[in-house]
Design an enzyme around this catalytic site. Structure first.
Site, short mmCIF file in Angstrom:
data_model
loop_
_atom_site.label_atom_id
_atom_site.label_comp_id
_atom_site.label_asym_id
_atom_site.label_seq_id
_atom_site.Cartn_x
_atom_site.Cartn_y
_atom_site.Cartn_z
CE LYS A 184 -4.06 -1.99 0.28
NZ LYS A 184 -5.16 -1.76 -0.68
CG HIS A 315 -10.87 -5.70 -5.03
ND1 HIS A 315 -12.04 -5.61 -4.30
CD2 HIS A 315 -9.89 -5.20 -4.23
CE1 HIS A 315 -11.80 -5.06 -3.13
NE2 HIS A 315 -10.50 -4.82 -3.05
#
Length: 385
Positions: A184, A315
């Site tokens: 991230k 996803h």
């Protein structure tokens, strides 16, 4: 002249019973990504799961799921409860017809977002049932291209994770047999993002497959600068550098940089994905089956993506997406999250960087006792055969 009429009562099997369950999966640690660090969201502490169980008059059954993070769980359950009666009496094989019927049942709240996410659980359950009836894994029913899919890990790379622990997590995932690591990024201080990516690249070596995900937190100038810097790290992709609906901005990045651009997970309909594909806004398309309304619209999106020559990386919800990715023409990636594992009695297998497609019929899943224990609300319709 004989006039043919269409009866609402099928001559074959029919749906006799439906149960929906609102289950809240607690996370061991609060999860933070860039949306939290920029103040737009709170840390995630649980995932609201919506399960649909469907049985037919002849005793066939299917299990489906949808989900919501941070907000929307009660709304999904409420909408599913409103439209569930429309399933009763329908032929379970008429999945596209049923999807349209359920969509129209909730048309006043739209054809995307929460409305289709709620009906997505029913759609997945019907496809699961259809594959079970054929005694085939869902991937085989759809027409599989492979028996395993490349997989990458996300859960160890969140921004709340200190750098030293991030390095441990990344190495442990690769040692476990997972094929790639996603980190991230998107912090207010971009230098910290660069330091973390640089450290992981150095720790794992040049051959490790790395991805980064900014979770929509950059504006266009920042995305340009960060994508330029990240070119040197030989990333598999840069994910959601811009707002999910900035189709033109994503297209400019995809045309400018060698590193592939990935996006699509936050879109909640086939129509929205059509706009993304039409604008050539990414190299990797990342549809989320439950978010777009189930397998029926996912297959439409995948067909468009294949025609456009895009790569695929669905996803979340690996338990569903391993089947859908296996049926995609070109080699995809599946996101490995072990978060949902306590909800099911079965486990997916990882080997040599790849996730094996289950050989059990349907999705190959059954709800665990723990899932029943975390269930806060249920509703049943019809009569269980």
């Amino acid at each position: 002249m004989t006039q043919t009429t269409t009866s609402s009562v099928p001559s074959g099997d029919s749906i006799a019973w439906v149960r929906i369950s609102s289950c809240y999966l607690p996370l061991a640690n609060p999860i933070s990504d860039a949306k939290v660090l920029t103040g737009r969201q709170k840390p995630m502490t649980e995932i609201a799961m919506l399960f649909a169980e469907i049985r037919t008059r002849d005793g066939h059954h299917g299990l489906g799921l949808s989900y919501s993070k941070r907000a929307g769980g009660p709304g999904q359950f409420a909408h599913a409860r409103e439209i569930a009666p429309a399933l009763l009496g329908e032929d379970p094989n008429d999945i596209a017809k049923i999807w349209t019927k359920l969509c129209w049942a909730g048309a006043s709240v739209g054809r995307s977002g929460l409305a289709v996410q709620a009906l997505g659980a029913f759609d997945v359950a019907l496809w699961d049932m259809k594959a079970r009836r054929a005694n085939l894994p869902l991937a085989k029913l759809l027409g599989s291209h492979r028996d395993s899919v490349r997989c990458y890990n996300t859960s160890g790379g969140f921004l709340h994770t200190p750098l030293d622990q991030l390095l441990v997590n990344a190495k442990a995932s690769l040692d476990r047999g997972i094929g790639g690591i996603k980190l991230k990024v998107g912090q207010p201080n971009g230098k910290l993002d660069i330091q973390r990516v640089e450290a992981v690249r150095k720790h794992l070596g040049d051959d490790a497959k790395l991805m980064v995900d900014a979770n929509q937190q950059w504006d266009r100038p920042t995305a340009q600068r960060m994508c330029r810097v990240f070119e040197e790290f030989d990333l598999v992709w840069i994910e959601e550098p811009l707002d999910a609906y900035d189709f033109e901005g994503h297209a400019a990045l995809a045309a400018t940089f060698d590193t592939p651009i990935a996006t699509g997970e936050m879109l909640t309909s086939a129509a929205e994905h059509d706009e993304l594909i039409r604008n050539r806004s990414c190299d990797y398309l990342m549809p989320d089956g439950p978010r777009v309304g189930g397998i029926t619209p996912f297959l439409k999106i995948a067909a468009q993506a294949e025609h456009a020559g895009l790569m695929l990386g669905p996803h979340f919800a690996m338990e569903l997406h391993v089947h859908l990715a296996a049926a995609y023409a070109t080699e995809p990636w599946v996101e490995h999250f072990d978060w949902l594992e306590p909800l099911f009695n079965e486990r997916l297998e990882i080997q040599d960087g790849r996730m094996l497609v289950p050989t059990r019929p349907g999705l190959g899943l059954s709800l665990s006792e723990q899932a029943r224990g975390w269930t806060r609300e249920q509703a049943e319709f019809g009569t269980q055969p």
